[in-house]
Design a protein around this motif. Sequence first.
Motif, PDB file in Angstrom:
ATOM      1  N   VAL A  33      -3.079 -12.435   2.802  1.00 12.38           N
ATOM      2  CA  VAL A  33      -2.048 -12.244   1.775  1.00 12.38           C
ATOM      3  C   VAL A  33      -0.727 -11.821   2.397  1.00 12.38           C
ATOM      4  N   CYS A  34      -0.752 -10.878   3.318  1.00 11.55           N
ATOM      5  CA  CYS A  34       0.476 -10.351   3.927  1.00 11.55           C
ATOM      6  C   CYS A  34       0.839 -11.143   5.170  1.00 11.55           C
ATOM      7  N   LEU A  35       2.137 -11.445   5.289  1.00  7.59           N
ATOM      8  CA  LEU A  35       2.658 -12.119   6.474  1.00  7.59           C
ATOM      9  C   LEU A  35       3.472 -11.169   7.342  1.00  7.59           C
ATOM     10  N   ALA A  36       4.128 -10.202   6.708  1.00 10.38           N
ATOM     11  CA  ALA A  36       4.931  -9.206   7.421  1.00 10.38           C
ATOM     12  C   ALA A  36       5.152  -8.028   6.480  1.00 10.38           C
ATOM     13  N   SER A  37       5.348  -6.843   7.072  1.00  7.12           N
ATOM     14  CA  SER A  37       5.612  -5.667   6.248  1.00  7.12           C
ATOM     15  C   SER A  37       6.264  -4.596   7.108  1.00  7.12           C
ATOM     16  N   GLY A  38       6.963  -3.682   6.440  1.00  5.47           N
ATOM     17  CA  GLY A  38       7.559  -2.572   7.168  1.00  5.47           C
ATOM     18  C   GLY A  38       8.438  -1.718   6.284  1.00  5.47           C
ATOM     19  N   ARG A  39       8.874  -0.602   6.867  1.00  4.28           N
ATOM     20  CA  ARG A  39       9.746   0.348   6.167  1.00  4.28           C
ATOM     21  C   ARG A  39      11.157  -0.196   6.077  1.00  4.28           C
ATOM     22  N   LYS A  40      11.852   0.186   5.011  1.00  9.05           N
ATOM     23  CA  LYS A  40      13.279  -0.069   4.933  1.00  9.05           C
ATOM     24  C   LYS A  40      13.999   0.990   5.763  1.00  9.05           C
ATOM     25  N   ASN A  41      15.200   0.651   6.169  1.00  6.59           N
ATOM     26  CA  ASN A  41      16.036   1.594   6.919  1.00  6.59           C
ATOM     27  C   ASN A  41      17.365   1.702   6.194  1.00  6.59           C
ATOM     28  N   PRO A  42      17.665   2.826   5.549  1.00  6.86           N
ATOM     29  CA  PRO A  42      16.982   4.113   5.619  1.00  6.86           C
ATOM     30  C   PRO A  42      15.624   4.072   4.901  1.00  6.86           C
TER      31      PRO A  42
ATOM     32  N   VAL B  45      -0.129   9.861   1.156  1.00  8.03           N
ATOM     33  CA  VAL B  45      -0.991   8.700   0.866  1.00  8.03           C
ATOM     34  C   VAL B  45      -0.722   7.528   1.820  1.00  8.03           C
ATOM     35  N   LEU B  46       0.035   7.794   2.882  1.00  9.62           N
ATOM     36  CA  LEU B  46       0.399   6.727   3.818  1.00  9.62           C
ATOM     37  C   LEU B  46      -0.820   6.091   4.470  1.00  9.62           C
ATOM     38  N   ASP B  47      -1.788   6.879   4.906  1.00 13.49           N
ATOM     39  CA  ASP B  47      -2.977   6.309   5.557  1.00 13.49           C
ATOM     40  C   ASP B  47      -3.722   5.365   4.616  1.00 13.49           C
ATOM     41  N   ALA B  48      -3.848   5.748   3.354  1.00 10.83           N
ATOM     42  CA  ALA B  48      -4.528   4.888   2.377  1.00 10.83           C
ATOM     43  C   ALA B  48      -3.729   3.607   2.151  1.00 10.83           C
ATOM     44  N   HIS B  49      -2.395   3.716   2.123  1.00  8.99           N
ATOM     45  CA  HIS B  49      -1.535   2.540   1.975  1.00  8.99           C
ATOM     46  C   HIS B  49      -1.711   1.590   3.161  1.00  8.99           C
ATOM     47  N   VAL B  50      -1.753   2.143   4.380  1.00  8.61           N
ATOM     48  CA  VAL B  50      -1.933   1.317   5.576  1.00  8.61           C
ATOM     49  C   VAL B  50      -3.288   0.629   5.551  1.00  8.61           C
ATOM     50  N   ASP B  51      -4.339   1.326   5.130  1.00  9.10           N
ATOM     51  CA  ASP B  51      -5.664   0.708   5.004  1.00  9.10           C
ATOM     52  C   ASP B  51      -5.619  -0.445   4.006  1.00  9.10           C
ATOM     53  N   TRP B  52      -4.936  -0.235   2.885  1.00  9.15           N
ATOM     54  CA  TRP B  52      -4.770  -1.266   1.853  1.00  9.15           C
ATOM     55  C   TRP B  52      -4.051  -2.476   2.449  1.00  9.15           C
ATOM     56  N   LEU B  53      -2.969  -2.224   3.195  1.00  9.44           N
ATOM     57  CA  LEU B  53      -2.244  -3.322   3.848  1.00  9.44           C
ATOM     58  C   LEU B  53      -3.137  -4.066   4.839  1.00  9.44           C
ATOM     59  N   ASN B  54      -3.896  -3.331   5.642  1.00 11.26           N
ATOM     60  CA  ASN B  54      -4.778  -3.969   6.624  1.00 11.26           C
ATOM     61  C   ASN B  54      -5.755  -4.927   5.955  1.00 11.26           C
ATOM     62  N   GLU B  55      -6.271  -4.547   4.807  1.00 12.33           N
ATOM     63  CA  GLU B  55      -7.185  -5.424   4.064  1.00 12.33           C
ATOM     64  C   GLU B  55      -6.452  -6.679   3.581  1.00 12.33           C
ATOM     65  N   LEU B  56      -5.221  -6.513   3.120  1.00 10.71           N
ATOM     66  CA  LEU B  56      -4.439  -7.677   2.671  1.00 10.71           C
ATOM     67  C   LEU B  56      -4.115  -8.607   3.832  1.00 10.71           C
TER      68      LEU B  56
ATOM     69  N   MET C 186       5.682 -18.031  -2.309  1.00 12.55           N
ATOM     70  CA  MET C 186       5.803 -16.896  -1.427  1.00 12.55           C
ATOM     71  C   MET C 186       6.525 -15.792  -2.197  1.00 12.55           C
ATOM     72  N   PHE C 187       6.284 -14.569  -1.796  1.00 14.91           N
ATOM     73  CA  PHE C 187       6.822 -13.428  -2.526  1.00 14.91           C
ATOM     74  C   PHE C 187       7.423 -12.406  -1.567  1.00 14.91           C
ATOM     75  N   VAL C 188       8.538 -11.843  -1.991  1.00 13.20           N
ATOM     76  CA  VAL C 188       9.099 -10.675  -1.323  1.00 13.20           C
ATOM     77  C   VAL C 188       8.789  -9.491  -2.231  1.00 13.20           C
ATOM     78  N   LEU C 189       8.087  -8.521  -1.685  1.00 14.27           N
ATOM     79  CA  LEU C 189       7.706  -7.322  -2.435  1.00 14.27           C
ATOM     80  C   LEU C 189       8.537  -6.176  -1.896  1.00 14.27           C
ATOM     81  N   GLU C 190       9.402  -5.649  -2.737  1.00 12.98           N
ATOM     82  CA  GLU C 190      10.253  -4.540  -2.317  1.00 12.98           C
ATOM     83  C   GLU C 190       9.750  -3.254  -2.959  1.00 12.98           C
ATOM     84  N   LEU C 191       9.370  -2.311  -2.122  1.00 12.59           N
ATOM     85  CA  LEU C 191       8.907  -1.005  -2.587  1.00 12.59           C
ATOM     86  C   LEU C 191      10.078  -0.038  -2.583  1.00 12.59           C
ATOM     87  N   THR C 192      10.167   0.757  -3.631  1.00 19.70           N
ATOM     88  CA  THR C 192      11.151   1.828  -3.692  1.00 19.70           C
ATOM     89  C   THR C 192      10.400   3.123  -3.964  1.00 19.70           C
TER      90      THR C 192
END
Length: 98
Positions: free
Chosen positions: A34-43, A18-29, A1-7
């Motif tokens: 491949v993806c189990l959970a995802s979301g924005r960091k706060n902040p 490019v958010l819409d394209a990123h969301v489409d990419w996530l939807n395909e995953l 399993m992997f934790v993917l941290e985006l900065t």
Amino acid sequence: MFVLELTYTAPLEAVDAVLDAHVDWLNELYAQGVCLASGRKNPRDGGVILAVAESRERIEEITAGDPFVTAGVCTYRVTEFVATKTAPELERFRETLA
């Protein structure tokens, strides 16, 4: 399993472009399992994805295809771990230590 941290490496205006394209990419995953959970960091300076794949190499291929990466607005930190304990919903992803 992997934790993917985006900065984010660019202003939020560039990320949002490019958010819409990123969301489409996530939807395909998600559709591929491949993806189990995802979301924005706060902040909001990036995000986190919990993912599964057969290898780190495969995860690196996947992250390289993220529209955020191809647009140059984020970097990834990939952490692989062995999920020896999970919630019941994630039981199929449990592993045992060798």
